[in-house]
Structure formats: structure tokens, C-alpha cells
Scaffold this motif. Sequence first.
Motif, PDB file in Angstrom:
ATOM      1  N   GLY A   1      34.531 -11.235 -12.080  1.00 29.59           N
ATOM      2  CA  GLY A   1      34.306 -12.481 -11.371  1.00 29.59           C
ATOM      3  C   GLY A   1      34.158 -12.275  -9.884  1.00 29.59           C
ATOM      4  O   GLY A   1      34.555 -11.250  -9.317  1.00 29.59           O
ATOM      5  N   LYS A   2      33.559 -13.285  -9.220  1.00 28.67           N
ATOM      6  CA  LYS A   2      33.293 -13.203  -7.781  1.00 28.67           C
ATOM      7  C   LYS A   2      34.563 -12.983  -6.975  1.00 28.67           C
ATOM      8  O   LYS A   2      34.593 -12.172  -6.046  1.00 28.67           O
ATOM      9  CB  LYS A   2      32.596 -14.480  -7.304  1.00 28.67           C
ATOM     10  CG  LYS A   2      32.321 -14.499  -5.797  1.00 28.67           C
ATOM     11  CD  LYS A   2      31.678 -15.794  -5.346  1.00 28.67           C
ATOM     12  CE  LYS A   2      31.491 -15.798  -3.836  1.00 28.67           C
ATOM     13  NZ  LYS A   2      30.861 -17.058  -3.360  1.00 28.67           N
ATOM     14  N   GLY A   3      35.621 -13.713  -7.321  1.00 30.24           N
ATOM     15  CA  GLY A   3      36.872 -13.572  -6.585  1.00 30.24           C
ATOM     16  C   GLY A   3      37.421 -12.158  -6.649  1.00 30.24           C
ATOM     17  O   GLY A   3      37.878 -11.604  -5.656  1.00 30.24           O
ATOM     18  N   ALA A   4      37.349 -11.562  -7.833  1.00 24.36           N
ATOM     19  CA  ALA A   4      37.836 -10.193  -7.992  1.00 24.36           C
ATOM     20  C   ALA A   4      37.016  -9.216  -7.153  1.00 24.36           C
ATOM     21  O   ALA A   4      37.560  -8.276  -6.563  1.00 24.36           O
ATOM     22  CB  ALA A   4      37.780  -9.794  -9.467  1.00 24.36           C
ATOM     23  N   ALA A   5      35.698  -9.433  -7.086  1.00 23.24           N
ATOM     24  CA  ALA A   5      34.850  -8.586  -6.246  1.00 23.24           C
ATOM     25  C   ALA A   5      35.222  -8.742  -4.777  1.00 23.24           C
ATOM     26  O   ALA A   5      35.239  -7.768  -4.018  1.00 23.24           O
ATOM     27  CB  ALA A   5      33.380  -8.934  -6.468  1.00 23.24           C
TER      28      ALA A   5
END
Length: 241
Positions: free
Chosen positions: A77-81
Motif C-alpha cells: 500500500g501507498k502508506g507502507a511505501a
Amino acid sequence: MHPFNKLSIVIPAYNEGPTIHLILDRIAEVKLLNDIQKEIIIVNDCSKDNTEEAILKYKADNPGLNIQYYKHEVNQGKGAALHTGIKKATGDYTVIQDADLEYDPEEFNDLIKPILKGHADVVFGSRFLGGNAHRILFFWHSLGNKMLTMASNMFTNLNLTDMETCYKLFRTPVIQNIELKEKRFGFEPEVTAKIARVKDVRIYEVGISYYGRTYAEGKKINWKDGFRAIYCIIKYNIFSR
């Protein structure tokens, strides 16, 4: 005033192979105020297309650019990136840049100005405060963003106009000292809630342009993410302080 010699630009990327070179071109063309140097940190969140090949080719073709490349072996997910990219940042300040063409890197300097004047530690770029151009797209998305911002403001006691904006510029030690958990689009309300609680932090907002994409053009956020944002606003302002 804190030193500002290098800006870390964190780019989460997922299936952006056809356009990633375009946003990197724009970043490369930007001359930052005060000759601030750029560190470009790209985090490939296990793309299924040719994103990795496009990034590695661009990096090889542009050896003069400081490009750091990382990838997730599993899509998170974007947040993890963003978590990965923020941890890797070595600049004095860190800004978030989407891999698509919705936001214009030319406006980094608008975000930087309150920092250089000694006013701010964090700067949000607001799509609702002005800017040069705004593509006309989705009424309900716009209304939803404003409602989420209002709900966030009620808990944080901030008067932001665009909590969901991509363009957020942080003093790097400030954002790196915050424990972030949201792996998808819940990153925005979570980081806003936690930044608002940092002692003596100075938050500013500046108007930016917005060149939104349709779903056919690759837009990824959907109505489910809106409900997740509401959950995150409540969770990180009340139950997880």
C-alpha cells in the motif's frame, strides 16, 4: 532556523511504468531556492507492470541525479511505501510526491518559502487555497475531501483546508520520530493527527495547483478509502494517542 541544504523527495510508485519518467523529468528540471539539493527516493510497492525497469533505466540514463531506489517484494500500500521512503530520507526536509502527474514539482518552492523565512516546520499544499490550475473532475471527491478535512480539524484543532493533500513537507527529524502505522491511504489522517500533537510544531499551508486523474487514467483511491479515513481520524485522535 534549522539548516536546509537538502530536500528528500519521497515517491511511492505502483504500476506507474508509462509515466514515472515524466514526473522524474519535472523534478529534475526544478531549481530549488537557495540551491537546495534534491534527493529522490522512489519506493516501488511491488508493481505488476514495468515500473522497475522504467526507474532503473531512468536512473542509469541520468547519473547526475541523486536517485535512491527501493522496492517491496509484496504489495503493501501507498502508506507502507511512504514509511519506507521516510525512513531512508537523509535530507533536512522531506516532501511527498505522487508518481503520477497530479501535482507539479515546480511548486516545491512554494512549499519551501515558509521554511526559509523561519516560520514553519511542516507545510501542507492545499488544492483549495488557489494555485495556477485545477482540473475539473469529481464533485463528490471534492466534497468528501472537504468533509474529511473538517472532521480532522475538529479533533486536531487545526484549521487546514486540505488534510488529504499529497503535498506535505516535513522537517525530516520530526516525521522520522513519528511512529506511522497506516499502510494505505489512511496515512493522511494519521500523519495529520500525529503531527498536530508534536510539541511546538509550526504548521503552514500554501495554495497549489492540481491536475487530477480519472480512474481510466490510473486514479487508485476509492470510496472505501474515504470510510477508512473516517476510521483513522477517530482512531488516531481519540483511541490511539
